[in-house]
Design a protein around this motif. Sequence first.
Motif, mmCIF file in Angstrom:
data_model
loop_
_atom_site.group_PDB
_atom_site.id
_atom_site.type_symbol
_atom_site.label_atom_id
_atom_site.label_comp_id
_atom_site.label_asym_id
_atom_site.label_seq_id
_atom_site.Cartn_x
_atom_site.Cartn_y
_atom_site.Cartn_z
ATOM 1 N N PRO A 1 0.848 -1.200 0.000
ATOM 2 C CA PRO A 1 0.000 0.000 0.000
ATOM 3 C C PRO A 1 0.881 1.247 0.000
ATOM 4 C CG PRO A 1 -0.695 -1.569 1.693
ATOM 5 C CD PRO A 1 0.603 -2.068 1.164
ATOM 6 N N ALA A 2 0.411 2.287 -0.620
ATOM 7 C CA ALA A 2 1.198 3.521 -0.724
ATOM 8 C C ALA A 2 1.650 4.018 0.644
ATOM 9 C CB ALA A 2 0.388 4.595 -1.442
ATOM 10 N N SER A 3 0.822 3.813 1.665
ATOM 11 C CA SER A 3 1.144 4.301 3.007
ATOM 12 C C SER A 3 2.319 3.568 3.632
ATOM 13 C CB SER A 3 -0.081 4.172 3.922
ATOM 14 O OG SER A 3 -0.484 2.810 4.007
ATOM 15 N N GLU A 4 2.643 2.368 3.112
ATOM 16 C CA GLU A 4 3.723 1.576 3.690
ATOM 17 C C GLU A 4 5.032 1.687 2.914
ATOM 18 O OE1 GLU A 4 2.656 -2.463 4.482
ATOM 19 O OE2 GLU A 4 0.599 -1.948 5.061
ATOM 20 N N ARG A 5 5.006 2.386 1.813
ATOM 21 C CA ARG A 5 6.220 2.536 1.025
ATOM 22 C C ARG A 5 7.094 3.637 1.603
ATOM 23 N NH1 ARG A 5 3.323 2.585 -4.927
ATOM 24 N NH2 ARG A 5 2.361 0.504 -4.761
ATOM 25 N N GLY A 6 8.388 3.436 1.526
ATOM 26 C CA GLY A 6 9.303 4.449 2.018
ATOM 27 C C GLY A 6 9.348 5.658 1.094
ATOM 28 N N ASP A 7 9.946 6.732 1.594
ATOM 29 C CA ASP A 7 10.068 7.943 0.783
ATOM 30 C C ASP A 7 11.071 7.769 -0.343
ATOM 31 O OD1 ASP A 7 8.244 9.214 2.409
ATOM 32 O OD2 ASP A 7 9.782 9.986 3.775
ATOM 33 N N THR A 8 12.070 6.913 -0.113
ATOM 34 C CA THR A 8 13.114 6.705 -1.119
ATOM 35 C C THR A 8 12.979 5.312 -1.708
ATOM 36 O OG1 THR A 8 14.607 8.134 0.136
ATOM 37 C CG2 THR A 8 15.586 6.736 -1.567
ATOM 38 N N PRO A 9 12.692 5.187 -3.002
ATOM 39 C CA PRO A 9 12.560 3.866 -3.619
ATOM 40 C C PRO A 9 13.861 3.080 -3.506
ATOM 41 C CG PRO A 9 11.714 5.586 -5.068
ATOM 42 C CD PRO A 9 12.435 6.269 -3.952
ATOM 43 N N GLY A 10 13.748 1.777 -3.253
ATOM 44 C CA GLY A 10 14.924 0.936 -3.137
ATOM 45 C C GLY A 10 15.411 0.429 -4.475
ATOM 46 N N THR A 11 16.509 -0.334 -4.431
ATOM 47 C CA THR A 11 17.109 -0.876 -5.648
ATOM 48 C C THR A 11 16.138 -1.720 -6.445
ATOM 49 O OG1 THR A 11 19.292 -0.910 -4.614
ATOM 50 C CG2 THR A 11 18.981 -2.338 -6.509
ATOM 51 N N PHE A 12 15.282 -2.465 -5.748
ATOM 52 C CA PHE A 12 14.402 -3.407 -6.424
ATOM 53 C C PHE A 12 13.015 -2.828 -6.687
ATOM 54 C CE2 PHE A 12 17.050 -6.637 -3.918
ATOM 55 C CZ PHE A 12 18.007 -6.691 -4.923
ATOM 56 N N SER A 13 12.849 -1.527 -6.510
ATOM 57 C CA SER A 13 11.532 -0.918 -6.665
ATOM 58 C C SER A 13 11.102 -0.813 -8.121
ATOM 59 C CB SER A 13 11.520 0.481 -6.039
ATOM 60 O OG SER A 13 11.790 0.409 -4.657
ATOM 61 N N TYR A 14 12.069 -0.780 -9.033
ATOM 62 C CA TYR A 14 11.752 -0.591 -10.437
ATOM 63 C C TYR A 14 12.032 -1.879 -11.211
ATOM 64 C CZ TYR A 14 12.079 4.305 -9.040
ATOM 65 O OH TYR A 14 11.906 5.501 -8.405
ATOM 66 N N PRO A 15 11.192 -2.218 -12.175
ATOM 67 C CA PRO A 15 11.475 -3.377 -13.015
ATOM 68 C C PRO A 15 12.468 -3.005 -14.111
ATOM 69 C CG PRO A 15 9.444 -2.371 -13.742
ATOM 70 C CD PRO A 15 9.904 -1.579 -12.537
ATOM 71 N N PRO A 16 13.276 -3.950 -14.555
ATOM 72 C CA PRO A 16 14.119 -3.653 -15.725
ATOM 73 C C PRO A 16 13.271 -3.560 -16.978
ATOM 74 C CG PRO A 16 14.296 -5.969 -15.120
ATOM 75 C CD PRO A 16 13.469 -5.309 -14.054
ATOM 76 N N GLN A 17 13.654 -2.666 -17.868
ATOM 77 C CA GLN A 17 12.987 -2.599 -19.170
ATOM 78 C C GLN A 17 13.636 -3.550 -20.169
ATOM 79 O OE1 GLN A 17 13.515 1.653 -18.865
ATOM 80 N NE2 GLN A 17 11.371 1.958 -19.409
ATOM 81 N N LEU A 18 14.772 -4.121 -19.754
ATOM 82 C CA LEU A 18 15.393 -5.234 -20.469
ATOM 83 C C LEU A 18 16.236 -5.999 -19.463
ATOM 84 C CD1 LEU A 18 16.076 -6.827 -23.036
ATOM 85 C CD2 LEU A 18 17.971 -5.241 -23.429
ATOM 86 N N LEU A 19 15.936 -7.284 -19.320
ATOM 87 C CA LEU A 19 16.684 -8.153 -18.412
ATOM 88 C C LEU A 19 17.580 -9.048 -19.262
ATOM 89 C CD1 LEU A 19 15.246 -10.098 -15.365
ATOM 90 C CD2 LEU A 19 16.900 -11.144 -16.918
ATOM 91 N N VAL A 20 18.891 -8.944 -19.063
ATOM 92 C CA VAL A 20 19.867 -9.680 -19.869
ATOM 93 C C VAL A 20 20.584 -10.689 -18.989
ATOM 94 C CG1 VAL A 20 21.915 -9.477 -21.352
ATOM 95 C CG2 VAL A 20 20.217 -7.642 -21.327
ATOM 96 N N VAL A 21 20.743 -11.907 -19.492
ATOM 97 C CA VAL A 21 21.538 -12.909 -18.794
ATOM 98 C C VAL A 21 22.735 -13.267 -19.671
ATOM 99 C CG1 VAL A 21 19.720 -13.871 -17.353
ATOM 100 C CG2 VAL A 21 20.012 -14.741 -19.675
ATOM 101 N N ASP A 22 23.836 -13.555 -19.009
ATOM 102 C CA ASP A 22 25.060 -13.943 -19.718
ATOM 103 C C ASP A 22 24.934 -15.404 -20.116
ATOM 104 O OD1 ASP A 22 27.617 -14.199 -20.704
ATOM 105 O OD2 ASP A 22 28.522 -14.502 -18.737
ATOM 106 N N GLY A 23 24.893 -15.687 -21.405
ATOM 107 C CA GLY A 23 24.792 -17.068 -21.850
ATOM 108 C C GLY A 23 23.988 -17.194 -23.121
#
Length: 262
Positions: A169-191
Amino acid sequence: MIGRIVELLYADDPPTGIPKMVLVPHAPAEEATVSEWLAGQRGTRVEIRVPQRGDRRELLATVTRNAEEAFVRHRMKRASDHNARSRALTELQDALGLPEAPLRIECYDMAHLQGTDYVGSMVVLTDGLPDKRQYRRFKVHVPGNDDYGAMAEVLTRRLQAYIDERDLPASERGDTPGTFSYPPQLLVVDGGQGQLSVAERVVHELGLADEIPVAALAKRFEQVYVPGRDDPIDLPRGSEGLFMLQRVRDEAHRFANSFHRE
């Protein structure tokens, strides 16, 4: 490869001419052919030598070091060029069929610690530039020697953290988004296709397949694999898009393996 480099170097009337002796780090597989071609260009015999000791060995080491430093400077300058980054992101969007330019790219690689222990790395490009504050490592222990299982665990942990943050819920989110708050727009794996299958399976299981595009970059031929295609996508050699993928892949590999030295 050495033979091809020599050919490119001396093909078009080099200003300093063709020397009597060419020093190389290791002998080309087609040494006789290359030597004969050089002799034809010069008009007299040309010797190809792999120096083992003495002044020539020191000279080759100096030249190699200077070339490596020049290459690093070139990569840094190219990476910092805004127009080059814009072209790279547009190329990736077009070549990979992405819904938008991938302003956030995440790349993952795995390294062995000892036995069945792994460390997985996540590196992030934001607007085409390394965002080192966002880099993360994941320590993983999987039964047996299971690279795919380790990769699946790393991707699941990272993407589940995004889902948990997104669904708060919006009320439980911190003021500063964390590292994992955003999804990648491209996820790349080595291989190659095996690693791609792992990434594809994880995003499907988490219900993110329509939100997060995935791709794999294979080292051997620098080919890009994407879901739904049996054949890889061959981005043009020297293109800005391929350069960006190579850079993030190499950074992920370096970051994973640097754990051993810390």
